[in-house]
Enzyme design. Structure first.
Site, PDB file in Angstrom:
ATOM      1  N   ASP A 230      44.142 103.779  55.948  1.00 20.11           N
ATOM      2  CA  ASP A 230      45.715 104.037  55.083  1.00 20.11           C
ATOM      3  C   ASP A 230      46.553 102.970  55.346  1.00 20.11           C
ATOM      4  O   ASP A 230      46.218 102.667  56.904  1.00 20.11           O
ATOM      5  CB  ASP A 230      46.350 105.870  55.850  1.00 20.11           C
TER       6      ASP A 230
ATOM      7  N   ASN B  74      43.077 110.080  44.327  1.00 23.36           N
ATOM      8  CA  ASN B  74      43.311 108.878  44.370  1.00 23.36           C
ATOM      9  C   ASN B  74      43.265 108.503  43.180  1.00 23.36           C
ATOM     10  O   ASN B  74      43.961 107.337  42.255  1.00 23.36           O
ATOM     11  CB  ASN B  74      42.688 107.366  44.980  1.00 23.36           C
TER      12      ASN B  74
ATOM     13  N   LEU C 292      44.751 114.552  56.888  1.00 23.25           N
ATOM     14  CA  LEU C 292      43.491 114.129  56.736  1.00 23.25           C
ATOM     15  C   LEU C 292      43.671 114.080  55.047  1.00 23.25           C
ATOM     16  O   LEU C 292      42.550 113.340  55.062  1.00 23.25           O
ATOM     17  CB  LEU C 292      42.619 115.811  57.395  1.00 23.25           C
TER      18      LEU C 292
HETATM   19  C1  IPE Z   1      43.651 109.138  51.697  1.00 21.07           C
HETATM   20  O1  IPE Z   1      44.665 108.369  51.828  1.00 21.07           O
HETATM   21  C2  IPE Z   1      42.908 108.295  50.912  1.00 21.07           C
HETATM   22  C3  IPE Z   1      42.137 107.433  51.431  1.00 21.07           C
HETATM   23  C4  IPE Z   1      42.788 106.100  52.581  1.00 21.07           C
HETATM   24  C5  IPE Z   1      41.103 106.809  50.934  1.00 21.07           C
HETATM   25  P1  IPE Z   1      46.158 109.078  51.087  1.00 21.07           P
HETATM   26  O2  IPE Z   1      47.560 107.644  51.353  1.00 21.07           O
HETATM   27  O3  IPE Z   1      45.687 108.614  49.362  1.00 21.07           O
HETATM   28  O4  IPE Z   1      46.443 109.756  51.517  1.00 21.07           O
HETATM   29  P2  IPE Z   1      48.473 110.507  50.776  1.00 21.07           P
HETATM   30  O5  IPE Z   1      48.714 110.888  49.696  1.00 21.07           O
HETATM   31  O6  IPE Z   1      49.123 110.116  51.605  1.00 21.07           O
HETATM   32  O7  IPE Z   1      47.969 111.933  51.420  1.00 21.07           O
HETATM   33  C1  IPE Z   2      44.891 103.221  51.865  1.00 14.80           C
HETATM   34  O1  IPE Z   2      45.990 102.874  51.333  1.00 14.80           O
HETATM   35  C2  IPE Z   2      43.697 102.850  50.126  1.00 14.80           C
HETATM   36  C3  IPE Z   2      43.926 104.176  49.265  1.00 14.80           C
HETATM   37  C4  IPE Z   2      44.434 104.742  49.287  1.00 14.80           C
HETATM   38  C5  IPE Z   2      42.316 103.147  48.318  1.00 14.80           C
HETATM   39  P1  IPE Z   2      47.571 103.333  50.269  1.00 14.80           P
HETATM   40  O2  IPE Z   2      46.561 102.544  48.930  1.00 14.80           O
HETATM   41  O3  IPE Z   2      47.505 104.553  50.442  1.00 14.80           O
HETATM   42  O4  IPE Z   2      48.642 102.480  51.563  1.00 14.80           O
HETATM   43  P2  IPE Z   2      50.082 103.152  51.704  1.00 14.80           P
HETATM   44  O5  IPE Z   2      49.335 104.725  52.268  1.00 14.80           O
HETATM   45  O6  IPE Z   2      50.238 103.660  50.269  1.00 14.80           O
HETATM   46  O7  IPE Z   2      51.019 102.121  51.926  1.00 14.80           O
HETATM   47 MG    MG Z   3      48.124 105.704  51.930  1.00  9.87          MG
END
Ligand code: IPE
Ligand code: IPE
Ligand code: MG
Length: 239
Positions: A19, A67, A194
């Site tokens: 993340d 996502n 999580l």
């Molecule tokens: C969780 O991250 C999914 C991945 C890292 C692929 P998100 O960024 O989507 O999760 P939330 O929305 O902050 O909980």
């Molecule tokens: C994780 O990084 C990658 C995916 C969920 C695909 P994020 O895109 O969630 O990055 P932040 O949390 O917005 O910084």
């Molecule tokens: Mg994220």
């Protein structure tokens, strides 16, 4: 310290919630998608290092079921990155005899990507030195619902008695069947949740949270997480 003790301090299976790509980019004045590009590059570095350290399984949360709700342009860029990853990086993993598998709803991906995922799983199924599990369009609740349906069907068809449903039966019905439970879950970027990742499988995993954004999470950071794991006292309910 004997070798056995040393080995016990290395988690057999690490699951990583990668993340912080978006924030990494935004803080640098770059588009979020640039963070995804850097994040994708970092996967290779961390997998190689995990293998070197003697870890046997790494599960990577790359894209959650939720996502799909992101802006279309971001999802499109991620799809292109996954397609490229499947073609190039996964080919290198194959060359290095890494067993690669996928969890998640692959039916939501374009046909060519689904075919590639099936092909990779088939071709690497017999490799056993190092396993990489990619969670794509994965959500633990969806996975558990699918498992419940499978078990219910078997019960209805009298292939399984309701009284015989146990932990093993549930494990076998999940997409993670055959993969040992993760010992250590790492989440980068400072979030301490999580986000629908492997809920059943990590019931007893050690959780490790770091503020470092995924594109910046390097070999040394992985070592620090593994060392922290080694210092934990895993009790599994015992004294
Ligand atoms: C969780 O991250 C999914 C991945 C890292 C692929 P998100 O960024 O989507 O999760 P939330 O929305 O902050 O909980
Ligand atoms: C994780 O990084 C990658 C995916 C969920 C695909 P994020 O895109 O969630 O990055 P932040 O949390 O917005 O910084
Ligand atoms: Mg994220």
């Amino acid at each position: 310290m004997n070798i056995q003790t040393e080995n016990d301090k290395i988690p057999q299976h690490i699951a990583i919630i990668m993340d912080g790509n978006g924030r990494w980019a935004t803080e640098k004045g770059l588009p979020r998608t640039e963070g995804h590009r850097q994040g994708a590059k970092n996967v290779r570095v961390i997998l190689e290092h995990a293998k070197e350290r003697g870890v046997k399984y790494v599960t990577l949360y790359a894209f959650s079921s939720e996502n799909w709700n992101r802006p279309k342009e971001e999802v499109n860029v991620l799809m292109e990155l996954f397609r490229k990853y499947l073609k190039e990086d996964v080919a290198d993993l194959q060359k290095n005899k890494v067993c690669v598998s996928f969890i998640g709803d692959r039916a939501r991906f374009p046909e060519d990507m689904q075919e590639r995922m099936n092909e990779v799983e088939r071709e690497t199924a017999d490799y056993d030195d190092f396993h990489v599990v990619l969670a794509l369009s994965y959500g633990a609740r969806d996975d558990m619902i699918a498992a419940i349906k499978r078990i219910a069907m078997d019960a209805m068809d009298r292939k399984c008695m309701i009284s015989a449903i146990n932990e093993q039966v549930v494990n076998d019905a999940l997409s993670t069947h055959g993969i040992p439970y993760p010992d250590l879950v790492i989440r980068t970027s400072g979030e301490q949740r999580l986000s629908n990742f492997l809920l059943w499988e990590i019931a007893y995993a050690e959780l490790y949270f770091t503020p470092i954004y995924w594109p910046d999470f390097n070999e040394q950071d992985l070592d620090i997480a593994i060392e922290a794991y080694g210092r934990r006292n895993r009790r599994f309910g015992k004294v």
